[in-house]
Design a protein around this motif. Sequence first.
Motif, short mmCIF file in Angstrom:
data_model
loop_
_atom_site.label_atom_id
_atom_site.label_comp_id
_atom_site.label_asym_id
_atom_site.label_seq_id
_atom_site.Cartn_x
_atom_site.Cartn_y
_atom_site.Cartn_z
N PHE A 119 0.84 -1.19 0.00
CA PHE A 119 0.00 0.00 0.00
C PHE A 119 0.87 1.24 0.00
O PHE A 119 2.07 1.18 0.29
N GLN A 120 0.26 2.34 -0.34
CA GLN A 120 0.92 3.64 -0.19
C GLN A 120 0.00 4.58 0.58
O GLN A 120 -1.23 4.47 0.47
N VAL A 121 0.60 5.45 1.35
CA VAL A 121 -0.17 6.43 2.11
C VAL A 121 -0.53 7.58 1.18
O VAL A 121 0.34 8.19 0.56
N VAL A 122 -1.83 7.85 1.07
CA VAL A 122 -2.31 8.93 0.21
C VAL A 122 -2.37 10.24 0.98
O VAL A 122 -1.91 11.28 0.52
N LYS A 123 -2.95 10.18 2.19
CA LYS A 123 -3.06 11.37 3.04
C LYS A 123 -2.93 10.95 4.49
O LYS A 123 -3.24 9.81 4.86
N THR A 124 -2.50 11.88 5.31
CA THR A 124 -2.41 11.66 6.74
C THR A 124 -3.26 12.71 7.45
O THR A 124 -3.15 13.91 7.16
N PHE A 125 -4.10 12.24 8.38
CA PHE A 125 -4.99 13.13 9.13
C PHE A 125 -4.67 13.02 10.61
O PHE A 125 -4.23 11.97 11.09
N PRO A 126 -4.90 14.10 11.37
CA PRO A 126 -4.71 14.01 12.83
C PRO A 126 -5.77 13.12 13.45
O PRO A 126 -6.89 13.00 12.95
N HIS A 127 -5.40 12.47 14.55
CA HIS A 127 -6.32 11.58 15.26
C HIS A 127 -6.18 11.80 16.76
O HIS A 127 -5.08 12.00 17.27
N ASP A 128 -7.29 11.74 17.45
CA ASP A 128 -7.33 11.98 18.90
C ASP A 128 -6.62 10.83 19.63
O ASP A 128 -7.06 9.67 19.57
N THR A 129 -5.55 11.16 20.34
CA THR A 129 -4.76 10.13 21.02
C THR A 129 -5.44 9.60 22.28
O THR A 129 -4.91 8.68 22.91
N SER A 130 -6.59 10.14 22.64
CA SER A 130 -7.32 9.58 23.78
C SER A 130 -8.25 8.45 23.36
O SER A 130 -8.85 7.80 24.23
N SER A 131 -8.38 8.21 22.07
CA SER A 131 -9.34 7.21 21.58
C SER A 131 -8.68 5.84 21.46
O SER A 131 -7.79 5.62 20.65
N TYR A 132 -9.17 4.92 22.28
CA TYR A 132 -8.75 3.52 22.24
C TYR A 132 -9.67 2.83 21.23
O TYR A 132 -10.66 2.20 21.57
N VAL A 133 -9.32 2.95 19.96
CA VAL A 133 -10.24 2.66 18.86
C VAL A 133 -10.71 1.20 18.88
O VAL A 133 -9.91 0.27 18.86
N GLU A 134 -12.03 1.03 18.88
CA GLU A 134 -12.65 -0.30 18.79
C GLU A 134 -13.47 -0.45 17.51
O GLU A 134 -13.73 -1.57 17.08
N GLY A 135 -13.91 0.66 16.94
CA GLY A 135 -14.68 0.60 15.71
C GLY A 135 -14.54 1.89 14.93
O GLY A 135 -14.38 2.98 15.51
N LEU A 136 -14.58 1.78 13.59
CA LEU A 136 -14.43 2.94 12.72
C LEU A 136 -15.35 2.75 11.53
O LEU A 136 -15.36 1.68 10.91
N GLU A 137 -16.13 3.79 11.19
CA GLU A 137 -17.07 3.71 10.07
C GLU A 137 -17.11 5.05 9.34
O GLU A 137 -17.16 6.11 9.98
N TYR A 138 -17.08 4.98 8.01
CA TYR A 138 -17.27 6.17 7.19
C TYR A 138 -18.56 5.97 6.41
O TYR A 138 -18.67 5.03 5.62
N HIS A 139 -19.53 6.85 6.63
CA HIS A 139 -20.85 6.64 6.05
C HIS A 139 -21.47 7.98 5.69
O HIS A 139 -21.56 8.88 6.53
N ASP A 140 -21.87 8.13 4.42
CA ASP A 140 -22.50 9.36 3.94
C ASP A 140 -21.66 10.60 4.27
O ASP A 140 -22.18 11.63 4.70
#
Length: 350
Positions: A119-140
């Motif tokens: 893979f190649q990285v297209v873009k990098t976005f900031p992310h909240d370091t307090s989030s212990y990510v369990e689920g991620l969804e992009y919708h509409d």
Amino acid sequence: MKKTLLLLLSAALLASCDPHKSGDEATILFPEAGARVHTGEELLIDVDFKDLKPDSVVYLLDNAVIARKTDTTAVRVPTAGLPMGYRLITAKVYSGAAPLELTSNIVLLAAKAPAFINFQVVKTFPHDTSSYVEGLEYHDGRLYESDGGKDSTFHGGSSLRLVDLTTGKVLKKIQLNTMFMEGITVIGDKIVQLTYQEKLMFIYDKNSFKKLSELPYTLSNEGWGLTSDGKHILASDGSSTVRFLNKNTYQQEGSIDVYDENGAVNSVNELEYIDGMLYANLYNPSGQVLVIDPATGEVKNKIDLSTLWPQAHRGDLDYVANGIAWDQAGKRLFVTGKLWDKLYEIKLLK
């Protein structure tokens, strides 16, 4: 050329007054139960009948009839397209009043080692370091995130979030401190969220985040990842099993077991359904994403995200890669991890 596995089934034949039956005992010759078969190999089922002369034989794979015969010749079974994992083989031998039932089993594995997709990285976005990510969804056009934790003892509690992709800022949040929340998926105008060990499922209005219902979730001991294929909700539990739930009733309608060429792949975590394939994070230090055939459970490919794992925390499961979101309209793939300071848009180089 297809490989052939010879499966010899036999059993003890009890003597009786029936002229078709023999008093001789038969034995299982080859192979023993649990033989490992790679999908695509041809399976030859051959029963050692000794001197028994059957009227007919019915062969089943799991509960499905695969052949009916009136002779003692072997049965050839193609394995391509069959579900991964343990498969029960039964031969019902009819000779007289009561059928003789012979059984064995095989373990069906992936055809070959999964190829890695770069893979190649297209873009990098900031992310909240307090989030212990369990689920991620992009919708509409909106990014939703489930953050795990409980009270102040583990990462400050759980939350359901609406996040601005560009800035990483949390636009809307429900704080849930008394339960450890897990995966999410969007179904129509609703968000479905699992709990970790509380055996509950929450249903929210997608726009207002108002909780619409709280349902028991007892299909597994733990809730992990969620996604949807448009017809079902797919749920993981940290094992190799992925369950298919009715999207309206939330009841189980099927399942697959995830296998590669070596065996069952455990620790299946966050899920995403992308163009007919199931993508899954693993909760282990590999940083890998599996690409799974949702019809069979066969691991087709792998993606190594370990290079995106924050250097200072590599190998620490508190910072494991977790979170896959697919922008269906824009054909964009987003990945992140627990407590990561970045969210990445990546392009797979197939």
